[in-house]
Design a protein around this motif. Structure first.
Motif, short mmCIF file in Angstrom:
data_model
loop_
_atom_site.label_atom_id
_atom_site.label_comp_id
_atom_site.label_asym_id
_atom_site.label_seq_id
_atom_site.Cartn_x
_atom_site.Cartn_y
_atom_site.Cartn_z
N GLU A 1 0.80 -1.12 -0.08
CA GLU A 1 -0.23 0.13 -0.07
C GLU A 1 0.87 1.27 0.02
O GLU A 1 2.07 1.37 0.80
N VAL A 2 0.55 2.17 -0.74
CA VAL A 2 1.37 3.40 -1.03
C VAL A 2 0.99 4.34 0.54
O VAL A 2 -0.13 4.68 0.78
N ASP A 3 1.94 4.57 1.18
CA ASP A 3 1.82 5.65 2.26
C ASP A 3 1.84 6.99 1.62
O ASP A 3 2.67 7.38 0.81
N PRO A 4 0.57 7.63 1.79
CA PRO A 4 0.65 9.03 1.16
C PRO A 4 1.89 9.89 1.23
O PRO A 4 1.92 10.69 0.62
N ARG A 5 2.59 9.72 2.29
CA ARG A 5 3.83 10.48 2.72
C ARG A 5 4.83 10.18 1.78
O ARG A 5 5.92 10.74 1.72
N LEU A 6 4.73 9.42 0.73
CA LEU A 6 5.48 8.98 -0.36
C LEU A 6 5.79 10.47 -1.08
O LEU A 6 6.75 10.71 -1.74
N TYR A 7 4.74 11.01 -1.12
CA TYR A 7 4.90 12.22 -1.84
C TYR A 7 4.91 13.53 -1.16
O TYR A 7 4.35 14.74 -1.75
N GLY A 8 5.74 13.59 -0.23
CA GLY A 8 5.99 14.77 0.52
C GLY A 8 7.22 15.66 -0.03
O GLY A 8 7.34 15.45 -1.11
N SER A 9 7.45 16.87 0.64
CA SER A 9 8.22 17.69 0.15
C SER A 9 9.06 18.26 1.22
O SER A 9 9.06 18.02 2.60
N PHE A 10 9.74 19.41 1.19
CA PHE A 10 10.68 20.02 2.10
C PHE A 10 10.81 21.37 2.08
O PHE A 10 10.90 22.11 0.65
N ILE A 11 10.81 22.13 2.90
CA ILE A 11 11.09 23.73 2.75
C ILE A 11 11.96 24.13 4.17
O ILE A 11 11.73 23.80 5.15
N GLU A 12 13.29 24.27 3.61
CA GLU A 12 14.20 25.10 4.56
C GLU A 12 14.22 26.29 4.64
O GLU A 12 14.06 26.91 3.35
N HIS A 13 14.87 27.02 5.63
CA HIS A 13 15.29 28.37 5.44
C HIS A 13 16.59 28.49 4.83
O HIS A 13 17.70 28.52 5.28
N LEU A 14 16.35 28.60 3.44
CA LEU A 14 17.51 28.60 2.43
C LEU A 14 16.94 29.36 1.24
O LEU A 14 16.05 28.99 0.59
N GLY A 15 17.85 30.37 0.77
CA GLY A 15 17.34 30.96 -0.18
C GLY A 15 16.02 31.75 -0.37
O GLY A 15 15.73 32.34 0.91
N ARG A 16 15.33 31.50 -1.27
CA ARG A 16 13.91 32.22 -1.19
C ARG A 16 12.69 31.30 -1.28
O ARG A 16 11.77 31.30 -1.31
N ALA A 17 13.03 30.08 -0.44
CA ALA A 17 12.07 29.03 -0.18
C ALA A 17 10.98 29.42 0.79
O ALA A 17 9.82 29.31 0.50
N VAL A 18 11.38 30.37 1.79
CA VAL A 18 10.52 30.92 2.96
C VAL A 18 10.16 32.32 2.58
O VAL A 18 9.18 32.78 2.38
N TYR A 19 11.27 33.23 2.74
CA TYR A 19 11.09 34.66 2.39
C TYR A 19 10.98 35.00 0.75
O TYR A 19 12.19 34.82 0.31
N GLY A 20 9.88 35.23 0.44
CA GLY A 20 9.67 35.52 -1.01
C GLY A 20 9.13 34.19 -1.73
O GLY A 20 8.77 34.25 -2.91
N GLY A 21 9.22 33.11 -0.95
CA GLY A 21 8.45 31.83 -1.36
C GLY A 21 7.11 31.78 -0.92
O GLY A 21 5.97 32.27 -1.38
N ILE A 22 7.05 31.09 0.27
CA ILE A 22 5.68 30.96 0.90
C ILE A 22 5.24 32.28 1.62
O ILE A 22 4.11 32.50 1.76
N TYR A 23 6.23 33.19 2.10
CA TYR A 23 5.83 34.27 2.78
C TYR A 23 6.39 35.50 2.22
O TYR A 23 7.66 35.68 1.91
#
Length: 502
Positions: free
Chosen positions: A17-39
């Motif tokens: 059975e596929v664990d739905p978390r197989l399709y997870g992702s990652f956000i780090e305080h790196l570059g514009r992932a947070v500031y300018g990205g989600i925020y």
């Protein structure tokens, strides 16, 4: 001229059975992932929290089940207390992993709220670089304890009455890497991780904990690190992490598209080490795997010296092309073929930094080529993975032998009465006649055949041309007497969606 390949998908040949978390992702305080990205407060689409709604909409469309936060290398020097409480009272700090200035405007509570709006759970990471047991147990208390203790009541005083109830936690990040703040030997890390895990679980017994595996299979300590760490932590962790990235910086596309075979081998090796320690300890417990960093990463090195102490400078903003989408598609198929052991995976990262979603500060958003196979797998790859029995012509590349031109797997969603076949034709110049035997399911009907291809494998989506490389519905798959036939164009990603009749 076309080549021919076939696959049998039998409903009784169930892999996992596929664990739905197989399709997870990652956000780090790196570059514009947070500031300018989600925020980005002040952006035309920003809500009252400063969250860009165009980004949230793009993430929601992916149906991301879990997102790892806040790192990554960042977490090994992070004091989580700096990111909670009134924003006006938060101090700016020097961030040593990426040599930037961290404003701490986004911290634990803000990210928890953003993840809730995105429809995702949070995979929280604790700092085992500069900190350890005390900071980790306090963070669990702050996040998950309802009330009546110092740290839980502090959360409530910060305006968050209900506990976050984060379930999945990473015990540090890449602790074997000399680039890591507070890097450790396997024994040093294993002892600390085990004692930290105990304390965290004493605060919240429901936690699922991930121990750090090697930073990659090329590390000189690979395999020995895994065995030592698991020997010291086995009873108190649930997952072992894997990290891997691939690129085609030498321009050898045939070899690049074969690199998912390296992922297959990597997963198999780590699973074998887990089972060795299980046998050694005579344990009934099985350790599963968390591939909590994986992607195509094209940029080399860091531009840290050019961006010294800036706030959220652009970092690793790779532009992905058609061949990158094929490589990501092959890796997604590999993950499904190992769904019996890989229960969580995080494409790294989600916004701007080596990401499927790109934004411009104050400007628009566009979707990279890699967004689409990730979206297709997440939306349609839920259910039971069937053992793929494949017959395909093969080729040899510089680093690999016997590479099948057909990379494919099928997933059966019994609840919805649907089967999805994911397939990549690796051949760079020839189409492929594909036959899929589904007779064990009775009659089937093709609902949709999604194709992603392009005459130019270097073609990419950009701000100026955001629709340059897009999937289409002009696939040729047809169903007759329990068999599916389709012509897969050269160098293409295919998603064949089927309805089981009766």
């Amino acid at each position: 001229m076309t080549i021919k390949a076939s696959m049998i998908a039998d409903k009784d040949f169930k892999l996992a059975e596929v664990d739905p978390r197989l399709y997870g992702s990652f956000i780090e305080h790196l570059g514009r992932a947070v500031y300018g990205g989600i925020y980005e407060p002040g952006h035309a689409t920003a809500d009252e929290n400063g969250f860009r709604q165009d980004v949230l909409n793009a993430v929601r469309a992916l149906n991301v089940p879990i997102i790892r936060y806040p790192g990554g290398n960042f977490v090994s020097g992070y004091n989580w207390e700096d990111g909670v409480g009134p924003k006006a009272e938060r101090k700016q700090t020097l961030e040593l992993a990426w040599w930037t200035t961290e404003t701490n405007h986004v911290g634990t509570n803000e990210f928890a709220e953003w993840a809730r709006l995105a429809g995702s759970e949070v995979m929280m990471a604790v700092n085992l670089g500069t900190r350890g047991i005390d900071a980790a147990r306090n963070l669990v208390e702050y996040c998950n304890h309802p009330s009546g203790s110092y740290w839980s009541d502090l959360r409530i005083s910060h305006g968050v009455k209900a506990p976050h109830q984060f379930k999945t936690w990473c015990l540090g990040n890449e602790m074997d890497g000399p680039w890591q703040i507070g890097a450790k030997t396997a024994v040093e890390y294993g002892r600390l991780a085990n004692e930290t895990a105990k304390a965290m679980r004493w605060v919240d017994p429901s936690l699922e904990l991930v121990a750090c595996g090697s930073s990659g299979s090329s590390m000189s300590t690979f395999a020995e690190w895994e065995a030592t760490v698991l020997d010291l932590t086995y009873d108190n962790v649930d997952f072992l992490s894997l990290h891997t990235y691939y690129n085609n910086n030498d321009g050898d596309t045939a070899n690049f598209l074969a690199k998912s075979l390296d992922l297959d081998q990597f997963i198999g090796s780590v699973a074998a080490i887990c089972d060795y320690i299980k046998a050694k300890k005579k344990s009934k417990k099985k350790i599963n795997l968390s591939l909590d960093e994986w992607n195509v990463w094209k940029s080399q090195g860091s531009s840290r010296m050019e961006t010294h102490w800036q706030i959220a400078p652009p970092e690793f903003e790779d532009v992905y092309n058609m061949e990158d989408a094929l490589a990501v598609g092959c890796c997604l198929i590999s993950l499904l073929k190992h769904a019996d052991r890989v229960k969580m995976a995080c494409i790294a990262q989600l916004i701007n930094t080596i990401a499927p979603i790109t934004t411009e500060n104050g400007g628009p958003l566009w979707l990279q080529t890699t967004y689409y196979p990730y979206m297709h797998a997440s939306l349609y790859g839920r259910g039971t993975v069937l053992h793929p029995l494949i017959t395909s012509p093969k080729y040899d590349s510089r680093d690999f032998t016997d590479v099948p031109y057909l990379e494919a797997v099928s997933v059966y969603n019994e609840e919805l009465g649907e089967i999805t076949v994911f397939a990549v034709n690796r051949h760079l110049s020839e189409g492929m006649e594909l036959s899929v035997d589904l007779r064990s399911f009775g009659q089937t009907e093709v609902v949709q055949h999604i194709v992603m291809d392009h005459e130019d494998l270097q073609a990419a989506n950009t701000k100026q041309h955001p629709g340059n490389v897009l999937p289409h519905d002009r696939g040729t798959a047809v169903a007759e007497d329990g068999r599916i036939t389709a012509l897969l164009s050269k160098a293409s990603w295919n998603v064949i969606r089927l309805r089981v009749e009766g």
